[in-house]
Motif scaffolding. Structure first.
Motif, mmCIF file in Angstrom:
data_model
loop_
_atom_site.group_PDB
_atom_site.id
_atom_site.type_symbol
_atom_site.label_atom_id
_atom_site.label_comp_id
_atom_site.label_asym_id
_atom_site.label_seq_id
_atom_site.Cartn_x
_atom_site.Cartn_y
_atom_site.Cartn_z
ATOM 1 N N ASP A 147 12.875 43.112 26.581
ATOM 2 C CA ASP A 147 11.638 42.389 26.280
ATOM 3 C C ASP A 147 10.577 43.269 25.607
ATOM 4 N N PRO A 148 10.841 43.710 24.403
ATOM 5 C CA PRO A 148 9.896 44.607 23.718
ATOM 6 C C PRO A 148 8.614 43.897 23.311
ATOM 7 N N ASP A 149 7.556 44.679 23.183
ATOM 8 C CA ASP A 149 6.289 44.134 22.699
ATOM 9 C C ASP A 149 6.386 43.738 21.233
ATOM 10 N N VAL A 150 7.158 44.498 20.463
ATOM 11 C CA VAL A 150 7.242 44.292 19.016
ATOM 12 C C VAL A 150 8.702 44.284 18.594
ATOM 13 N N ILE A 151 9.058 43.359 17.718
ATOM 14 C CA ILE A 151 10.389 43.324 17.113
ATOM 15 C C ILE A 151 10.227 43.568 15.618
ATOM 16 N N LEU A 152 10.867 44.620 15.128
ATOM 17 C CA LEU A 152 10.880 44.946 13.705
ATOM 18 C C LEU A 152 12.231 44.516 13.153
ATOM 19 N N HIS A 153 12.221 43.533 12.266
ATOM 20 C CA HIS A 153 13.472 42.970 11.766
ATOM 21 C C HIS A 153 13.901 43.693 10.491
ATOM 22 N N LEU A 154 14.894 44.573 10.642
ATOM 23 C CA LEU A 154 15.409 45.322 9.503
ATOM 24 C C LEU A 154 15.944 44.376 8.436
ATOM 25 N N TRP A 155 15.719 44.719 7.181
ATOM 26 C CA TRP A 155 16.098 43.947 5.999
ATOM 27 C C TRP A 155 15.174 42.744 5.764
ATOM 28 N N GLY A 156 14.128 42.590 6.592
ATOM 29 C CA GLY A 156 13.261 41.426 6.473
ATOM 30 C C GLY A 156 12.497 41.360 5.164
ATOM 31 N N MET A 157 12.309 42.519 4.494
ATOM 32 C CA MET A 157 11.606 42.537 3.213
ATOM 33 C C MET A 157 12.570 42.391 2.039
ATOM 34 N N THR A 158 13.851 42.227 2.319
ATOM 35 C CA THR A 158 14.839 42.096 1.255
ATOM 36 C C THR A 158 15.133 40.623 0.997
ATOM 37 N N PRO A 159 15.706 40.297 -0.157
ATOM 38 C CA PRO A 159 16.052 38.899 -0.427
ATOM 39 C C PRO A 159 17.237 38.392 0.378
ATOM 40 N N ASN A 160 17.855 39.256 1.173
ATOM 41 C CA ASN A 160 19.015 38.849 1.968
ATOM 42 C C ASN A 160 18.633 38.072 3.225
ATOM 43 N N TYR A 161 17.355 38.170 3.606
ATOM 44 C CA TYR A 161 16.915 37.476 4.815
ATOM 45 C C TYR A 161 15.665 36.668 4.517
ATOM 46 N N ASN A 162 15.599 35.505 5.123
ATOM 47 C CA ASN A 162 14.421 34.667 5.055
ATOM 48 C C ASN A 162 13.719 34.766 6.407
ATOM 49 N N MET A 163 12.570 35.421 6.435
ATOM 50 C CA MET A 163 11.912 35.659 7.706
ATOM 51 C C MET A 163 11.452 34.368 8.372
ATOM 52 N N GLU A 164 11.132 33.362 7.587
ATOM 53 C CA GLU A 164 10.746 32.084 8.193
ATOM 54 C C GLU A 164 11.917 31.486 8.958
ATOM 55 N N ASP A 165 13.113 31.545 8.389
ATOM 56 C CA ASP A 165 14.303 31.045 9.078
ATOM 57 C C ASP A 165 14.615 31.887 10.309
ATOM 58 N N THR A 166 14.435 33.194 10.177
ATOM 59 C CA THR A 166 14.702 34.091 11.304
ATOM 60 C C THR A 166 13.774 33.767 12.468
ATOM 61 N N LEU A 167 12.493 33.609 12.166
ATOM 62 C CA LEU A 167 11.528 33.273 13.225
ATOM 63 C C LEU A 167 11.836 31.915 13.843
ATOM 64 N N ALA A 168 12.242 30.954 13.020
ATOM 65 C CA ALA A 168 12.583 29.629 13.547
ATOM 66 C C ALA A 168 13.770 29.716 14.494
#
Length: 407
Positions: free
Chosen positions: A303-324
């Motif tokens: 249960d971390p305070d912060v989650i840093l999603h690797l590759w989130g700034m790349t076109p391979n991941y859609n952060m909105e979909d990830t958060l959903a």
């Protein structure tokens, strides 16, 4: 092989001898156990450039780094082979980005690099049309087709690829152009046997590559920006017990597990998180490497305070979909970081020096907004977000001027 001149700018004879020494194992020191291959602060390798006069009347120079040793050149490379984008980013930083002829997944790597370069006047990376050296596995035929003057790739790593052996490594060095790279510094994993190896920091690697291009002054100017950035952050960090807990993860494609990475271990893959000193929620996990896999229940236990999603700034991941996906999951929705909107996009582990500057700034704002200013948020597919000038942790124009040769 003869010394007859060709169109190549390289002393192939030197490259061949270096390649032969590599595959023969040389002295056998530091050949297998990662704990026996020390990390260096640059040392002689970072100052290994020299000049002499060749028999053809031209000025030669050399660059040094293990596992290659000293490699001699009689000109600055014009065709540059890279696999992972940290070396493409180095070439851009040194003012030679247009010479790169290949990079891993060009659209992903190039788009991500340009997401950062967007804020640097006159700096960009033209990735369209570049070869992907791993689209069909590392193919020796492609290297011959590209006919590069230097391969910014680790020969020890190349020797581990499918259909490669020591003879192939030597053939490329002697018939095309030398190798110059160090892959296993990324994770401090053990290199294959038979290679005299050292581990380098990202910025020491960059300094060694700068010697290949005879760009020592550019390197030193950018290194000073990095040193000031890290010093600013380290001087402002709260006591360890007051820092947030965090994890660096990638949500698996099937959305039922996470690929997890440490934050503070050695290796240039962590060159952006290690200076930030957050408390790694998985610090005690031993995955046998820098990464592993955990399920949602294990993530909730940490249960971390912060989650840093690797590759989130790349076109391979859609952060909105990830958060959903996280919010819709019965366990993911219970995560503190999800409930507090502290799931953030992170960059790439294959980071060069320019990428590293932005990714350190990004992480500092995501982890310590009260100290370094709020992270302005990221719109999927857009460049690195605008940061108010007074809240920037390094000078964009200074970096752009260095890259453009005005320093």
């Amino acid at each position: 092989m003869t010394d007859a001149p060709t169109r190549r700018t390289y002393l192939r004879r030197t490259a061949a001898l270096a390649g032969a020494g590599l595959v023969a194992g040389c002295t056998g020191e530091g050949t297998g156990d990662s704990t026996d291959a020390p990390e260096t602060d640059g040392g002689d390798a970072a100052t290994g450039t020299s000049e002499s006069t060749t028999g053809k009347g031209g000025a030669s120079h050399s660059a040094s780094m293990k596992p290659m040793g000293t490699v001699e050149f009689d000109g600055v490379p014009e065709r540059v082979f890279t696999v992972f984008p940290q070396y493409a980013d180095m070439a851009v930083a040194l003012g030679h980005g247009e010479k790169v002829n290949s990079v891993y997944v060009p659209e992903m790597s190039g788009t991500t690099m340009n997401h950062y370069y967007h804020h640097l006047d006159g700096v960009s990376f033209e990735w369209e049309g570049l070869s992907d050296p791993l689209s069909e596995g590392l193919r020796k035929e492609l290297l011959f087709e590209l006919d590069s003057d230097v391969h910014l790739t680790d020969p020890a790593w190349a020797s581990t690829q499918d259909n490669w052996d020591s003879a192939d490594v030597e053939e490329v060095a002697s018939q095309i152009g030398p190798w110059f790279g160090n892959f296993f510094s990324g994770t401090h994993a053990a290199p294959p046997e038979g290679y005299d190896y050292e581990y380098y920091t990202l910025w020491d690697l960059f300094g060694n590559v700068a010697d290949v291009f005879q760009e020592r002054e550019r390197y030193e100017a950018l290194a000073s920006v990095h040193e000031e950035l890290v010093s600013t952050i380290e001087e402002s960090l709260p006591p360890k017990e007051e820092r947030p807990t965090a994890v660096r993860v990638t949500l698996a494609a099937e959305s039922d597990s996470f690929y997890t990475y440490h934050l503070n271990k050695p290796g240039y893959w962590l060159a952006d998180t290690r200076p930030l000193g957050a408390n790694d929620a998985f610090a005690e996990k031993d995955w046998g490497s820098l990464w592993g896999t955990v399920d949602y229940e294990t993530m909730l236990e940490a249960d971390p305070d912060v989650i840093l999603h690797l590759w989130g700034m790349t076109p391979n991941y859609n952060m909105e979909d990830t958060l959903a996906s996280l919010r819709d999951h019965p366990v993911g929705s219970q995560l503190t970081a999800v409930q507090n909107d502290r799931v953030y996009p992170a960059g790439m582990r294959y980071q060069g020096p320019i990428m590293n500057l932005f990714q350190i700034e990004m992480g500092a704002k995501q982890l310590y907004p009260d100290i370094f200013g709020e992270w302005p948020g990221y719109t999927n597919g857009e460049p690195y977000p605008d940061v108010p000038e007074g809240e920037r942790l390094f000078d964009r124009q200074r970096v752009a001027d260095i890259v453009n040769g005005d320093f």
